[in-house]
Structures are given as C-alpha cells and as structure tokens.
Design a protein around this motif. Structure first.
Motif, mmCIF file in Angstrom:
data_model
loop_
_atom_site.group_PDB
_atom_site.id
_atom_site.type_symbol
_atom_site.label_atom_id
_atom_site.label_comp_id
_atom_site.label_asym_id
_atom_site.label_seq_id
_atom_site.Cartn_x
_atom_site.Cartn_y
_atom_site.Cartn_z
ATOM 1 N N VAL A 3 0.862 -1.316 0.307
ATOM 2 C CA VAL A 3 -0.044 0.090 -0.037
ATOM 3 C C VAL A 3 0.830 1.183 0.036
ATOM 4 O O VAL A 3 1.550 1.529 0.789
ATOM 5 C CB VAL A 3 -0.832 -0.028 1.325
ATOM 6 N N LEU A 4 0.609 2.154 -0.903
ATOM 7 C CA LEU A 4 1.419 3.157 -1.040
ATOM 8 C C LEU A 4 0.965 4.663 -0.597
ATOM 9 O O LEU A 4 1.549 5.419 0.115
ATOM 10 C CB LEU A 4 1.730 3.519 -2.635
ATOM 11 N N ALA A 5 -0.448 4.449 -0.774
ATOM 12 C CA ALA A 5 -1.194 5.616 0.003
ATOM 13 C C ALA A 5 -3.000 5.345 -0.149
ATOM 14 O O ALA A 5 -3.309 4.305 -0.412
ATOM 15 C CB ALA A 5 -0.859 7.055 -0.997
ATOM 16 N N GLU A 6 -3.556 6.192 0.664
ATOM 17 C CA GLU A 6 -5.084 6.092 0.690
ATOM 18 C C GLU A 6 -5.437 7.506 0.345
ATOM 19 O O GLU A 6 -5.370 8.539 0.993
ATOM 20 C CB GLU A 6 -5.445 5.694 2.128
ATOM 21 N N THR A 7 -6.321 7.368 -0.602
ATOM 22 C CA THR A 7 -6.812 8.852 -1.082
ATOM 23 C C THR A 7 -8.186 9.210 -0.407
ATOM 24 O O THR A 7 -8.455 10.404 -0.033
ATOM 25 C CB THR A 7 -7.381 8.849 -2.687
ATOM 26 N N GLY A 8 -8.890 8.414 0.353
ATOM 27 C CA GLY A 8 -9.944 8.504 1.205
ATOM 28 C C GLY A 8 -11.404 8.776 0.145
ATOM 29 O O GLY A 8 -12.414 8.893 0.605
ATOM 30 N N GLY A 9 -10.992 8.404 -1.115
ATOM 31 C CA GLY A 9 -11.952 8.398 -2.276
ATOM 32 C C GLY A 9 -12.063 7.191 -2.962
ATOM 33 O O GLY A 9 -11.778 6.092 -2.635
ATOM 34 N N ARG A 10 -12.311 7.481 -4.306
ATOM 35 C CA ARG A 10 -12.400 6.220 -5.335
ATOM 36 C C ARG A 10 -11.406 6.595 -6.470
ATOM 37 O O ARG A 10 -11.809 7.045 -7.230
ATOM 38 C CB ARG A 10 -13.770 6.006 -5.694
ATOM 39 N N PRO A 11 -10.108 5.952 -6.309
ATOM 40 C CA PRO A 11 -8.887 6.273 -7.226
ATOM 41 C C PRO A 11 -9.475 5.489 -8.668
ATOM 42 O O PRO A 11 -9.793 4.392 -8.580
ATOM 43 C CB PRO A 11 -7.830 5.863 -6.858
#
Length: 320
Positions: free
Chosen positions: A56-64
C-alpha cells in the motif's frame, strides 16, 4: 483492421482489493493501481514464478480511477469523488490539485496524462451520473463528458473539449502533438490537437471500434497505444442511442436500478499514431471480466478491471 487473435490470461493475481480500475507500469515492471476502498497499491513480481508482493503506497479517502506516473516519484490520480490528486509515493501524502471547474464540483474524473510543459490534461466521464451509476450515462448517451487542462501552479482547470460520450482514457501521440481520448459511449477514439495548425481542435481518430474503449495507455513512444475494451459492441444500444432523449432517459433510469453483471467478453486493441489497429486481441468466454485498463509490464500485458478483485497477466503480442 488486423486479424483477431486470442487474448488468453496466463495468470490471475488477487491483490486484496476490489476494482483495480486502471493499471500503469513503472520502469521496473511494477504495476500500480487504485482500488474501491481508496488505496493505491503497487504490485511487484507479476510476471515471475513467486507470489507477487502487494504494498500500500497511499490512501486517497475517495475512489481512485485513472493514474499517471511522474518522474519525481509522484503519481497523478483521477479520483471519482475528490477530483484530480497528486500523491507523493515516498511519503504517501495526498494533495488535491483541482476539485471544481467554473464553480462546478468535479466528479467522476476518469483519466489523466502529464505534458512536457508541466500541465496536466484529464477527463471527466459524466457531469450527470456518478461512478456507481456509470451505466446510466452509457444508456442515456448524455454527451456530458469533458477533456480538461490544468496549467502548472493553477487550481482552475480549463475546458478543452466537451460534449464527449463518456470521456475516459487518455494517451499522448509519440511526438506529443496530440492527445487521444477514449469515448466509451461512442465506441471511438478522438484526437485533440495540442500543437500545429489545428491546435485546439478535436476530430475522430478511430471509429466503430469492436467494443467499448475504456482506459488507454502508452509505454514507449514508439510502441502502440493500448486500448482496453470494457464491453462488446451491442447493436441494440446503437439503436437506443438514436431514440428520443425521453426514451433514453427512461431506459437509463431502469438500467441504474437493475443489477449489473458483465459478460465474459474481454478485449484489447493496439493502435498506432495514424489511428490504425495493429493488434486486436479478444476472448468471448473469460473468467476475468470487464477489462477497464491494460498496460505493458515486463514484456506482458496486465489487465485491470472495475469488477474483479485482482489483475490478469497475458502474453504480449509480437511488435508490428
């Protein structure tokens, strides 16, 4: 059109998240993707014998959705809920670059490319339907898709093209003189000129495709533009698109309420800079469904899907 050849997945890889909608490859053959819960993942070892490693590199908090790798270890992300994002892959920091255009909230951002001058071009699939109702736009044929451009340092995108039928994937020509835009709802690729005497104009690039183009991707400038086909050509849908707006809108409302399950069709095209199809790969009965992206990684084609919980690895056809 080049002759049709089989598209046969060699390997399926569960990545621990549903809906790897877009896949892109880095210089080391690792594949990056975003999944339904907002995580940005990197998959290493897809083409080897060992179990691939997923981090896991990051979490956008949305829908990439659509992704574009940058040379400074960053990633551009089209997030269907948040807008256009930039992700620092070393720190996992997510920054919103743009979330509105002319006072209208950006939703359903779809795909993105970075230009040599530092500007960014990206698509919005629909101004009427959100991601979870995407089929409504395909059925209604709303023509509310857009191609946008964000200049360096700006937070206000400009509209380059509008009236597109579910604007989706983006890729650059080999000399960066034009962009190729996938219009899923029209089964066509559209060219937008960035340079030359026709700069600022759009025109058909490849029409009457054998399926619905989704994300498109180009690795080496001398290689083809790889086009994923998310679904087959459906003649009844062509007839519906010629019906009156009220009929299409009623059909769209019904389609949004109905349960959706993709067919077993999967397909990939390779297209050259003249709009000619140099590779046509397809399979009619596939266990891996709804191919929404394709990239060339370590000598193989890797397929992404809005529907599946992983990716598929296929043999890449010989260059032509």
């Amino acid at each position: 059109m080049d002759r049709v050849t089989p598209l046969v997945p060699l390997r399926y890889v569960d990545i621990g998240g549903r809906g790897p909608e877009d896949v892109v490859a880095d210089a080391r053959g690792r594949v990056l993707t975003g999944v339904e819960d907002g995580r940005i993942l990197r998959i290493d070892g897809l083409t080897g014998d060992a179990t691939p490693r997923v981090e896991v590199l990051a979490e956008t908090g949305g829908r990439p959705l659509g992704l574009e790798l940058l040379p400074d270890d960053a990633l551009l992300v089209c997030d269907a809920e948040l807008g256009l994002l930039r992700v620092d892959l070393r720190e996992g920091i997510v920054r919103i670059l743009a979330d509105s255009v002319a006072g209208e909230r950006l939703r359903f951002c779809s795909n993105v490319v970075a230009l040599a001058d530092g500007s960014v071009c990206f698509t919005v699939s629909s101004r009427r339907y959100p991601l979870d109702q995407w089929i409504g736009d395909i059925v209604e044929h709303s023509g509310t898709g857009r191609l946008l451009r964000l200049e360096p340092g700006s937070e206000r995108p400009e509209v380059l093209l509008e009236g597109l039928q579910f604007a989706n994937g983006l890729a650059l020509s080999s000399d960066e003189s034009f962009l190729v835009v996938a219009e899923t709802g029209a089964r066509r690729l559209t060219r937008y000129w960035l340079a030359g005497p026709q700069a600022g104009r759009g025109e058909p690039f490849a029409e009457n495709l054998p399926g619905m183009p989704d994300n498109i991707w180009r690795g080496a400038p001398d290689g083809p533009i790889w086009v994923s086909l998310a679904g087959p050509h459906l003649p009844p849908l062509d007839l519906l698109h010629r019906a009156a707006p009220a009929v299409r809108q009623a059909a769209a409302r019904a389609a949004v309420r109905a349960p959706y399950r993709p067919t077993g069709f999967i397909g990939v095209l390779g297209v050259d800079d003249q709009g000619g199809i140099v590779h046509h790969l397809t399979r009619r009965r596939s266990g891996f469904r709804m191919v929404t992206s394709v990239c060339d990684a370590a000598g193989h084609l890797v397929l992404g899907s809005l529907w599946e919980r992983g990716v598929a690895v296929c043999e890449r056809p010989a260059p032509k």
